[in-house]
Design a protein around this motif. Sequence first.
Motif, PDB file in Angstrom:
ATOM      1  N   ASP A  88      39.843   0.301  24.229  1.00 26.82           N
ATOM      2  CA  ASP A  88      38.797  -0.424  24.348  1.00 26.82           C
ATOM      3  C   ASP A  88      38.329  -1.101  25.826  1.00 26.82           C
ATOM      4  OD1 ASP A  88      36.496  -1.496  22.546  1.00 26.82           O
ATOM      5  OD2 ASP A  88      36.983  -3.243  23.635  1.00 26.82           O
ATOM      6  N   ALA A  89      37.182  -1.287  26.217  1.00 24.96           N
ATOM      7  CA  ALA A  89      36.872  -1.731  27.605  1.00 24.96           C
ATOM      8  C   ALA A  89      37.520  -3.167  27.787  1.00 24.96           C
ATOM      9  CB  ALA A  89      35.297  -1.616  27.722  1.00 24.96           C
ATOM     10  N   TYR A  90      37.196  -4.100  26.608  1.00 21.18           N
ATOM     11  CA  TYR A  90      37.803  -5.282  26.636  1.00 21.18           C
ATOM     12  C   TYR A  90      39.161  -5.447  26.977  1.00 21.18           C
ATOM     13  CZ  TYR A  90      33.888  -7.512  24.458  1.00 21.18           C
ATOM     14  OH  TYR A  90      32.461  -7.794  24.294  1.00 21.18           O
ATOM     15  N   LEU A  91      40.104  -4.459  26.432  1.00 27.64           N
ATOM     16  CA  LEU A  91      41.426  -4.401  27.013  1.00 27.64           C
ATOM     17  C   LEU A  91      41.607  -3.916  28.506  1.00 27.64           C
ATOM     18  CD1 LEU A  91      44.261  -5.008  25.604  1.00 27.64           C
ATOM     19  CD2 LEU A  91      44.154  -2.552  25.025  1.00 27.64           C
ATOM     20  N   ARG A  92      40.928  -3.074  28.792  1.00 29.56           N
ATOM     21  CA  ARG A  92      40.721  -2.686  29.950  1.00 29.56           C
ATOM     22  C   ARG A  92      40.276  -3.539  31.130  1.00 29.56           C
ATOM     23  NH1 ARG A  92      35.944   1.093  31.170  1.00 29.56           N
ATOM     24  NH2 ARG A  92      35.017  -1.014  31.173  1.00 29.56           N
ATOM     25  N   ASP A  93      39.682  -4.379  30.871  1.00 23.67           N
ATOM     26  CA  ASP A  93      38.866  -5.449  31.870  1.00 23.67           C
ATOM     27  C   ASP A  93      39.656  -6.944  31.441  1.00 23.67           C
ATOM     28  OD1 ASP A  93      37.291  -3.446  32.885  1.00 23.67           O
ATOM     29  OD2 ASP A  93      35.485  -4.111  31.597  1.00 23.67           O
ATOM     30  N   SER A  94      40.789  -6.775  30.960  1.00 21.36           N
ATOM     31  CA  SER A  94      41.386  -7.966  30.745  1.00 21.36           C
ATOM     32  C   SER A  94      42.501  -8.140  31.745  1.00 21.36           C
ATOM     33  CB  SER A  94      41.974  -8.404  29.240  1.00 21.36           C
ATOM     34  OG  SER A  94      42.729  -7.023  29.059  1.00 21.36           O
ATOM     35  N   MET A  95      43.210  -9.404  31.735  1.00 22.85           N
ATOM     36  CA  MET A  95      44.275  -9.345  32.795  1.00 22.85           C
ATOM     37  C   MET A  95      45.647 -10.055  31.844  1.00 22.85           C
ATOM     38  SD  MET A  95      42.653 -10.625  36.160  1.00 22.85           S
ATOM     39  CE  MET A  95      41.962 -12.308  35.389  1.00 22.85           C
ATOM     40  N   VAL A  96      46.931  -9.586  32.374  1.00 19.46           N
ATOM     41  CA  VAL A  96      47.862 -10.159  31.883  1.00 19.46           C
ATOM     42  C   VAL A  96      48.680 -10.749  32.986  1.00 19.46           C
ATOM     43  CG1 VAL A  96      50.352  -9.642  30.589  1.00 19.46           C
ATOM     44  CG2 VAL A  96      47.985  -8.160  30.218  1.00 19.46           C
ATOM     45  N   ASP A  97      48.904 -12.151  32.721  1.00 13.86           N
ATOM     46  CA  ASP A  97      49.519 -13.093  33.944  1.00 13.86           C
ATOM     47  C   ASP A  97      48.795 -12.642  35.244  1.00 13.86           C
ATOM     48  OD1 ASP A  97      51.154 -14.028  31.978  1.00 13.86           O
ATOM     49  OD2 ASP A  97      52.569 -12.503  32.188  1.00 13.86           O
ATOM     50  N   GLY A  98      47.342 -12.585  35.179  1.00  9.61           N
ATOM     51  CA  GLY A  98      46.751 -12.420  36.226  1.00  9.61           C
ATOM     52  C   GLY A  98      46.570 -10.968  37.114  1.00  9.61           C
TER      53      GLY A  98
END
Length: 417
Positions: free
Chosen positions: A151-161
């Motif tokens: 999903d695009a929400y996962l692609r466009d998220s960040m983990v610890d910056g």
Amino acid sequence: MFTLVRDEGDRENASEGGALRHSAFFQNKRKGEYVVEHIVKRLVEAVSEDRPDAGVGVETVYRPAAGDKVMPPSFPGNNGPYLMETRWVDGEAKKVVVLDQMPSQANRVEEALLAARDAGRIQLPLFELMAETSRGTLRLTSLEFPHRYADAYLRDSMVDGVRFDRSEIGQHLRQVSALDVRPLYERDPGSLLFGAWDSHRKGRWPKFARIYSSSIVGIDPQEGQRKATRVDPLNLTGAIDDKAKAEADWQYVQVGEKKEKKQGQRLSEIGHGNIAPGEAHGGVSIIEARRSGWISLAAIERLRFGDASAEAAQLAKATLVALALAGDRLTFGRPSVWLRSGCDLVRSGEVLAFEQDGGVREEFALSASEAIEVFHELRDRAAVAGVVMATDAIRLEPMPSLAKAIDVSTTQAAAEE
């Protein structure tokens, strides 16, 4: 709590009643333990090289909760608002109306799994996107992402910056392939159960067809009619200057001050005034509704687990079947199911069975709690054998552009439409 004992006879009766309740408790407990042990054994057998089963099937019959009328989902088009088909039902070609399609049913199962995880009933891995908006914190999880692991929400998220695809966990997830599904098994097993395909990123990525499917149709539908209206208790009349000011200081325009009320200037557009009766979807009358669910063991058979041992791969496959069963029982293992307003269905009967060659059925009963216990047992066995499914939640935050889009959509979009 205590029981008042009036004489020796009452004391004996109370003692006997307590003993019976005590005995019944342990009998039910032993019965539940037997069911769990039996289903664990059967699922391991069902995914073996010499599997005797084609799949696990569920056939459920429902009746409308009130009368015989239900509201199916509506679709735009020239052939009416509802999806009508002809299907074979009990050996006869019958007209049916689609009440819930496969993607919608999968979403309901994901919703039930998320609720069970939030309640502490089931242990599952999760990606959890937390977005701060003007209206508070918004939560979106991997059991709600439309395209699951892709999903695009996962692609466009960040983990610890760090952007997700460049993060350690993101890189790990991108290692999934048709020959090794362990990254998805570990972090997003729902993608394997309900299907996923990464069509948003460059390159060719594996397509995972759904293993679990379910749908509900209504039998012999007769389309109805309905009129819709709204009556203002104060019978307000007149107009407004601009509906965009609905949450601000809109101006009232008295009848006669404007010759014509234009779009965006009607009282009804901001929730006041009457709305004249008009045509509305009238629903359908049905004899009954039927749900057909299927867990495909042929689809499970195609999954590969890299260099894991044959025993570990078999236990991991059995774990996925158990998770599908747990999701199905959490969603549909109740006396009724609510699909939408006007479509509440009451269960009349159900058959849950291992479907075998030649039309043979091995029926069994399984509660949601038992299915969850089966899943946990098989998951733990698979982990000991070397294929691990995580249980923690990985916290994500949206990248700045996505965060802005989320904030605008949740706080301003309604006023701008």
